[in-house]
Scaffold this active site. Structure first.
Site, PDB file in Angstrom:
ATOM      1  N   CYS A   1       0.839  -1.194   0.000  1.00 50.27           N
ATOM      2  CA  CYS A   1       0.000   0.000   0.000  1.00 50.27           C
ATOM      3  C   CYS A   1       0.874   1.244   0.000  1.00 50.27           C
ATOM      4  CB  CYS A   1      -0.909   0.021   1.221  1.00 50.27           C
ATOM      5  SG  CYS A   1      -2.082  -1.346   1.300  1.00 50.27           S
TER       6      CYS A   1
ATOM      7  N   GLU B   1       0.789   3.777   1.973  1.00 45.55           N
ATOM      8  CA  GLU B   1       1.252   4.152   3.305  1.00 45.55           C
ATOM      9  C   GLU B   1       2.534   3.412   3.676  1.00 45.55           C
ATOM     10  OE1 GLU B   1      -3.347   4.177   3.738  1.00 45.55           O
ATOM     11  OE2 GLU B   1      -1.813   3.268   2.448  1.00 45.55           O
TER      12      GLU B   1
ATOM     13  N   ARG C   1     -10.638  11.033  -5.660  1.00 44.79           N
ATOM     14  CA  ARG C   1     -11.285  10.297  -4.564  1.00 44.79           C
ATOM     15  C   ARG C   1     -10.987  10.882  -3.193  1.00 44.79           C
ATOM     16  NH1 ARG C   1      -9.462   4.581  -4.630  1.00 44.79           N
ATOM     17  NH2 ARG C   1      -7.653   5.311  -5.816  1.00 44.79           N
TER      18      ARG C   1
ATOM     19  N   CYS D   1      -6.058   0.721   5.402  1.00 42.12           N
ATOM     20  CA  CYS D   1      -6.634  -0.613   5.559  1.00 42.12           C
ATOM     21  C   CYS D   1      -6.190  -1.207   6.904  1.00 42.12           C
ATOM     22  CB  CYS D   1      -6.195  -1.517   4.409  1.00 42.12           C
ATOM     23  SG  CYS D   1      -4.442  -1.970   4.438  1.00 42.12           S
TER      24      CYS D   1
ATOM     25  N   TYR E   1      -4.159  -6.298  17.927  1.00 41.04           N
ATOM     26  CA  TYR E   1      -3.379  -7.530  18.101  1.00 41.04           C
ATOM     27  C   TYR E   1      -2.051  -7.172  18.760  1.00 41.04           C
ATOM     28  CZ  TYR E   1      -0.815 -11.747  16.664  1.00 41.04           C
ATOM     29  OH  TYR E   1      -0.077 -12.899  16.635  1.00 41.04           O
TER      30      TYR E   1
ATOM     31  N   TRP F   1       1.648  -8.733  19.864  1.00 44.05           N
ATOM     32  CA  TRP F   1       2.513  -9.890  19.637  1.00 44.05           C
ATOM     33  C   TRP F   1       2.845 -10.622  20.924  1.00 44.05           C
ATOM     34  CZ3 TRP F   1       3.579 -12.022  15.096  1.00 44.05           C
ATOM     35  CH2 TRP F   1       3.353 -11.259  13.944  1.00 44.05           C
TER      36      TRP F   1
END
Length: 250
Positions: A59, A61, A87, A93, A130, A132
């Site tokens: 992506c 980013e 856009r 994401c 999440y 680790w």
């Protein structure tokens, strides 16, 4: 979800314009459809553009983050992605959000809302993320790398840090980087709290403000200045200090 959204600053809007120029100049409507821009603590801006591929290209980013890192930028403050063909600003994401949180937990992300653009902390954009370390413990895997740096605090600050009332500390000649940190409190029985340094703000002693003092847990700027002279007897108003932003990790 309760998210703390801020109106974009002039610097934020300049970041949007930069990302838009990246995609307008280099976009082709097929492979290159999103441009991104990231700003570091020094005000430098780095761009990136996505590389679409059926196997899963990066992506925009992530490309911008790589560009910044390749240029030596380690402390990033804001990021935005802009789509081609008018856009406008696009939200990152899920994968990008996780990467941003893991590598730059103090960064703010520009996202679209019904009435324009807002700036949101990545920790608000990805709540209950999440972790680790938690995954490793639950699965029996070896844990990830532990904190290799430490911040030492006077015993008086333990309760304020532990309860979240104190989330910044002003330091002088005490180098620290963003990332995991052990916060060490000098008690008879040493106490160590696990934490994360989320952001580092360089500022001269003379530039410190009342707001900096209050965020550091002091009543006013005069009390902060007194405490700095207590800890660092040779400190001068022209010296460079560092405001370290941190949070405790349960």
């Amino acid at each position: 979800m309760n998210r703390t959204m801020h109106l974009p600053t002039e610097e934020d809007l300049e970041l949007v314009d930069f990302a838009q120029r990246v995609v307008e100049t280099n976009g082709d409507g097929e492979v290159h459809t999103v441009g991104a821009a990231v700003r570091d603590v020094q005000g430098r801006v780095f761009g990136g553009i996505n590389l679409y591929h059926f196997t899963g290209g990066p992506c925009a980013e992530l490309v911008a983050l790589g560009h910044a890192r390749a240029a030596g930028a380690r402390e990033l403050t804001a990021i935005v992605a802009v789509g081609d063909r008018g856009r406008g600003v696009l939200a990152p994401c899920g994968r990008d959000r996780q990467v941003l949180l893991d590598h730059h937990p103090g960064i703010r992300v520009l996202v679209p809302v019904a009435d324009g653009i807002r700036s949101v902390a990545i920790t608000d954009l990805l709540p209950h993320a999440y972790v680790w370390g938690e995954h490793s413990a639950a699965s029996g895997q070896e844990p990830g790398p532990a904190a290799t740096q430490s911040l030492h605090f006077h015993r008086d600050y333990l309760d304020a840090v532990r309860t979240g009332r104190k989330t910044t500390t002003v330091r002088f000649r005490d180098p620290v980087e963003t990332g995991p940190v052990n916060m060490v409190f000098e008690l008879d029985d040493e106490v160590v709290l696990s934490g994360v340094v989320t952001q580092i703000t360089p500022r001269s002693v003379a530039e410190l403000t009342e707001a900096d003092a209050v965020a550091d847990g002091f009543c006013d700027l005069a009390e902060l200045q007194d405490r700095l002279r207590f800890h660092y007897p040779d400190i001068k108003s022209t010296d460079d200090a560092t405001i370290v932003h941190f949070r405790v990790v349960p």
